[in-house]
Design an enzyme around this catalytic site. Structure first.
Site, PDB file in Angstrom:
ATOM      1  N   ASP A  47      44.344 -83.125 -10.638  1.00 26.60           N
ATOM      2  CA  ASP A  47      45.713 -83.457 -10.252  1.00 26.60           C
ATOM      3  C   ASP A  47      46.719 -82.486 -10.894  1.00 26.60           C
ATOM      4  OD1 ASP A  47      47.679 -85.023  -9.016  1.00 26.60           O
ATOM      5  OD2 ASP A  47      46.793 -86.905  -9.669  1.00 26.60           O
ATOM      6  N   ASP A  97      51.430 -87.743  -1.746  1.00 29.18           N
ATOM      7  CA  ASP A  97      50.528 -88.892  -1.610  1.00 29.18           C
ATOM      8  C   ASP A  97      50.745 -89.646  -0.305  1.00 29.18           C
ATOM      9  OD1 ASP A  97      49.760 -88.161  -4.112  1.00 29.18           O
ATOM     10  OD2 ASP A  97      50.182 -90.093  -5.058  1.00 29.18           O
TER      11      ASP A  97
HETATM   12  C1  GLA Z   1      48.678 -88.430  -7.972  1.00 33.63           C
HETATM   13  C2  GLA Z   1      47.652 -88.073  -6.903  1.00 33.63           C
HETATM   14  C3  GLA Z   1      47.065 -89.359  -6.347  1.00 33.63           C
HETATM   15  C4  GLA Z   1      46.417 -90.165  -7.463  1.00 33.63           C
HETATM   16  C5  GLA Z   1      47.425 -90.425  -8.559  1.00 33.63           C
HETATM   17  C6  GLA Z   1      46.779 -91.040  -9.806  1.00 33.63           C
HETATM   18  O1  GLA Z   1      49.778 -89.093  -7.441  1.00 33.63           O
HETATM   19  O2  GLA Z   1      48.223 -87.296  -5.893  1.00 33.63           O
HETATM   20  O3  GLA Z   1      46.120 -89.076  -5.322  1.00 33.63           O
HETATM   21  O4  GLA Z   1      45.321 -89.437  -7.970  1.00 33.63           O
HETATM   22  O5  GLA Z   1      48.084 -89.246  -8.975  1.00 33.63           O
HETATM   23  O6  GLA Z   1      47.690 -91.297 -10.814  1.00 33.63           O
END
Ligand code: GLA
Length: 387
Positions: free
Chosen positions: A154, A209
């Site tokens: 990430d 996301d």
């Molecule tokens: C980010 C990523 C998500 C998830 C969250 C976890 O937002 O893009 O897919 O992994 O972190 O905290």
């Protein structure tokens, strides 16, 4: 278009040492599996019981036979502090037997196991878990000792440091472990990873996301559908994990989600709680004819050949010479969408076989394809010149 190997290389310290090579053959087709994040976020139901039950369900439900392979942990698997050796520590409440035991169980089912951390000082959860920035080699070795097969990496708390260097350093650290590990770059498309990440990671997020609603699905689709030229075997665009079955969309919208992800050769990572999955959701997730479009060995990301007024015709050339065709209606009213064999790039023929991948029926026709598609719906076909 990055058709050649990327020029990115670095030593484990991010400087000018010998470069390491990512094994692109680890992801010849887009990865398929499951990840807890879209259903649990950082909630307490993300635990050992859930992960073991998911692995069991992969086998008992036919998901494994349909091609789903990876059982992946997302954020929140570790404690907020490293141990006295600087190692990450599995949360003993969520995972009382540790992570290696989970990996062993998943492997015993003939499946693969994945884990998560961030290319930053901390992961994304506001709870505040340590990330791998400046711990890349130590964390990669720990993951290899767990026998992980997949890392999602990430982008939170990255301290403004150069993305290519951060992601390449982890690539090098993973390769240096000697363990084959699929490497999923999750920097949300912020640094145009499609222009540099081939050879750094096997897949890279192209979007922020996903959320379990129609507006999010539409937004991510539009961001991802213009990037088809950058994807191919071993290097995939990733418009984020599936929301199918999480309850925020209709089954028509979930079929659109799954069908568009398949025609765009996106990774298919189930994001629902499989302990509570409905027959309707399973019918979408184990539709092997749709999965075959996603997993086609030619590895071309399908793209719109025509988009007008919210009505789209997507085409994906397939290895056997046929074409997958999606007629996608993003509008709020049912609409007629049509195309032809010639427009989707098929050779001239006396007739064509049109396989409806949702209805599982085949019709013969003269080369025109027309359908009244419901609001937010997607008709999905595999079309081949007969004879
Ligand atoms: C980010 C990523 C998500 C998830 C969250 C976890 O937002 O893009 O897919 O992994 O972190 O905290």
């Amino acid at each position: 278009m990055p058709d050649s190997a990327p020029s990115v290389s670095s030593s484990p310290a991010g400087g000018t040492g010998p470069s390491r090579t990512l094994d692109l053959s680890l992801a010849p087709t887009p990865p398929m599996g499951w990840n807890n994040w879209n259903t649990t976020n950082d909630g307490p139901e993300f635990d050992e019981e859930m992960v073991l039950a998911t692995a069991d369900f992969f086998v008992s439900s036919g998901l494994k036979d349909a091609g789903y392979e990876y059982v992946n942990l997302d954020d929140c698997w570790a404690l907020p502090e490293r141990d006295e050796h600087g190692d990450l520590v599995p949360d003993p409440v969520r995972f009382p037997h540790g992570i290696k035991a989970l990996a062993d169980y998943v492997h015993s089912k003939g499946l693969k196991f994945g884990i998560y951390t961030s290319a930053g000082s901390h992961t994304c959860s506001p709870i505040g878990f340590p990330g791998a920035l400046d711990h890349e080699e130590q964390d990669a070795l720990l993951f290899a000792s767990y026998e992980v097969d997949y890392l999602k990496y990430d982008n939170c708390h990255n301290e403004g440091r150069d993305a290519v260097q951060r992601y390449t350093r982890m690539r090098d650290a993973l390769v240096a472990t000697g363990r084959p590990i699929v490497y999923s770059i999750c920097e949300w498309g912020q640094n145009d990873p499609w222009t540099w990440a081939k050879g750094v990671g096997h897949l890279w997020r192209t979007t922020g996301d996903i959320s379990d609603n129609w507006a999010s699905l539409l937004k991510l689709t539009k961001q991802n559908m213009v990037l088809a030229e950058y994807a191919g075997p071993g290097h995939w665009n990733d418009p984020d994990m599936l929301e199918v079955g999480n309850g925020g969309m209709t089954d028509t919208e979930y079929r659109t989600h799954f069908g568009l992800w398949a025609i765009m050769a996106a990774p298919l990572l189930i994001g629902s709680d499989l302990r509570r999955v409905t027959p309707e959701t399973m019918e979408i997730l184990v539709n092997t004819e749709v999965i075959a479009v996603d997993q086609d060995p030619l590895g071309v990301q399908g793209a719109p050949i025509r988009s007008e007024g919210g009505l789209h015709v997507f085409v994906k050339p397939l290895a056997d010479g046929s074409r997958a065709v999606a007629l996608f209606n993003e509008t709020d009213e049912a609409a007629d969408i049509s195309t032809s064999a010639a427009e989707v790039g098929l050779p001239e023929a006396a007739s064509y076989e049109v396989r409806d991948l949702w209805a599982h029926t085949t019709e013969k026709g003269g080369g025109s394809l027309a359908q009244n598609v419901p609001a937010h719906g997607t008709a999905l076909y595999r079309v081949v010149a007969a004879g």
